[in-house]
Design an enzyme around this catalytic site. Structure first.
Site, mmCIF file in Angstrom:
data_model
loop_
_atom_site.group_PDB
_atom_site.id
_atom_site.type_symbol
_atom_site.label_atom_id
_atom_site.label_comp_id
_atom_site.label_asym_id
_atom_site.label_seq_id
_atom_site.Cartn_x
_atom_site.Cartn_y
_atom_site.Cartn_z
ATOM 1 N N HIS A 97 0.525 -1.257 0.321
ATOM 2 C CA HIS A 97 0.335 0.005 -0.260
ATOM 3 C C HIS A 97 0.774 1.020 -0.407
ATOM 4 O O HIS A 97 1.564 1.102 0.618
ATOM 5 C CB HIS A 97 -1.118 -0.477 0.963
ATOM 6 C CG HIS A 97 -1.947 0.889 1.106
ATOM 7 N ND1 HIS A 97 -1.426 2.419 1.487
ATOM 8 C CD2 HIS A 97 -3.353 1.160 0.584
ATOM 9 C CE1 HIS A 97 -2.752 2.990 1.589
ATOM 10 N NE2 HIS A 97 -3.838 2.876 1.048
ATOM 11 N N GLU A 169 -3.494 2.831 -7.162
ATOM 12 C CA GLU A 169 -3.581 3.853 -6.308
ATOM 13 C C GLU A 169 -2.124 5.002 -6.361
ATOM 14 O O GLU A 169 -1.472 4.787 -5.567
ATOM 15 C CB GLU A 169 -4.035 3.667 -4.947
ATOM 16 C CG GLU A 169 -4.993 2.560 -4.301
ATOM 17 C CD GLU A 169 -4.754 2.270 -3.040
ATOM 18 O OE1 GLU A 169 -5.669 2.718 -2.654
ATOM 19 O OE2 GLU A 169 -4.551 1.722 -2.046
ATOM 20 N N GLY A 175 -6.160 9.618 0.848
ATOM 21 C CA GLY A 175 -5.960 10.296 1.495
ATOM 22 C C GLY A 175 -6.541 11.909 1.605
ATOM 23 O O GLY A 175 -7.159 12.468 0.286
ATOM 24 N N SER A 215 -9.536 8.038 -3.396
ATOM 25 C CA SER A 215 -10.396 9.403 -3.512
ATOM 26 C C SER A 215 -11.806 9.022 -4.353
ATOM 27 O O SER A 215 -12.031 9.529 -4.354
ATOM 28 C CB SER A 215 -9.477 10.721 -4.050
ATOM 29 O OG SER A 215 -8.685 11.550 -2.558
#
Ligand code: 13P
Length: 258
Positions: A97, A169, A175, A215
Site C-alpha cells: 500500500h 492507487e 487520503g 479518493s
C-alpha cells in the site's frame, strides 16, 4: 459478465467492536447482491482480524490483512507472519500500500518477497502500485507502474497469477490531501497495467482484476467503474460507514448496468 470488485482498507481506524459492527451491518445491507457478480472485501486492523473472521461469512465479505512479513517466524519484532494470518482465518493479504511504501519506506524488493510468500501460503495477494505526483509531472507514470509490477511480481508463475489482484492507487490521489484521478486518466493507466500483466502472464494476465483506489467517492464512483479497464473500486474514507458504502456500491453497479 465480468465480476465487479469493491473493497475497503480500514487503515488505522476502528476498534474491534467498531469493526465487527461495521462488518455485520455491511453484510446485512449487501446480502441480496449476488456474489457471482460482485466480490466484496474489507481489510481491517490486525487486532480485529481474528474476531472479524469468526463473525463474518467470507463468502459475503472476504477479509484481508493490511500487510505481512515474508518469513514464517523469526527475529522480526513488530511484524506479522503468514502462519499467524492463516490461523486468524484471513484469505487475502494487501501488499505495498502507498502508505507502507512512502511512510514506512518499503521497497519493491520487499513487496516481491511478500507477494511470493503470500502465494506460497495460499493467500490472494492484493499488490498496490501507483506513481507519485513527481512521476506524474514528468509523464513517467506508465514506466513507474511497469517497474512496480515487474519487480513486485517477479518469480510468480501462471498458476500463482490466478491469486493476484492489483490495485492502482496513485500516491497523489490518496487520503485527505488527495485529488481523485479523472476517469480518463485512470483508464489510461489501467490499460497500461493490463498490457504489462498480459506481457508478464500471457495465459492468465487478462484475468487479473485491476482496481482503482484514491479518493473514490459517491460523485466519481460511477464514471470510474464504467471504464472498460477498471474492474473494481478500492475505497478508503467513503466506505467507512456501512450504509454509505452500500449506497456507493449500488450506484456504481447500476451505472455499470448490473
Ligand atoms: P481514500 O479513498 O481515503 O483516498 O483511500 C484510498 C486508499 O488508500 C485505499 O487503500
Amino acid at each position: 459478465m465480468k465480476k465487479l470488485y469493491f473493497g475497503s482498507n480500514l487503515k488505522m481506524y476502528k476498534t474491534i467492536k467498531e469493526t465487527t459492527d461495521y462488518l455485520t451491518s455491511l453484510a446485512d445491507l449487501t446480502g441480496d447482491i449476488s456474489r457471482e457478480e460482485m466480490e466484496l472485501f474489507i481489510i481491517p486492523s490486525y487486532t480485529s482480524l481474528e474476531r472479524a473472521c469468526a463473525f463474518v461469512d467470507q463468502h459475503l465479505i472476504r477479509l484481508g490483512a493490511q500487510n505481512m512479513c515474508w518469513e514464517e517466524q523469526g527475529q522480526f519484532t513488530g511484524e506479522i507472519s503468514p502462519l499467524m494470518l492463516q490461523e486468524a482465518g484471513v484469505k487475502l493479504v494487501m501488499i505495498g500500500h502507498s502508505e507502507r511504501r512512502h511512510v514506512f519506506r518499503e521497497t519493491d524488493e520487499e513487496e516481491n518477497k511478500k507477494v511470493n510468500c503470500a502465494l506460497e501460503h495460499g493467500f490472494t495477494a492484493l499488490l498496490c502500485i501507483g506513481e507519485t505526483a513527481e512521476d506524474k509531472k514528468y509523464a513517467a507514470g506508465p514506466e513507474v507502474l511497469r517497474m512496480q509490477l515487474k519487480k513486485g511480481l517477479f518469480g510468480i508463475d501462471a498458476a500463482g497469477a490466478d491469486r493476484i489482484w492489483v490495485a492502482y492507487e496513485p500516491v497523489w490521489s490518496i487520503g485527505v490531501n488527495g485529488t481523485p484521478a479523472t476517469a480518463d486518466y485512470a483508464e489510461r493507466m489501467h490499460q497500461e497495467i493490463k498490457r504489462c500483466l498480459r506481457e508478464l502472464f500471457p495465459e492468465t494476465g487478462e484475468q487479473i482484476p485491476v482496481l482503482y483506489g484514491g479518493s473514490v467517492n459517491p460523485g466519481n464512483a460511477k464514471e470510474l467503474i464504467v471504464q472498460p479497464s477498471i474492474d473494481g473500486l478500492f475505497v478508503g474514507r467513503a466506505a467507512w460507514q456501512a450504509d454509505k458504502f452500500n449506497e456507493l456500491i449500488r450506484s456504481a453497479k447500476k451505472a455499470a448496468g448490473r
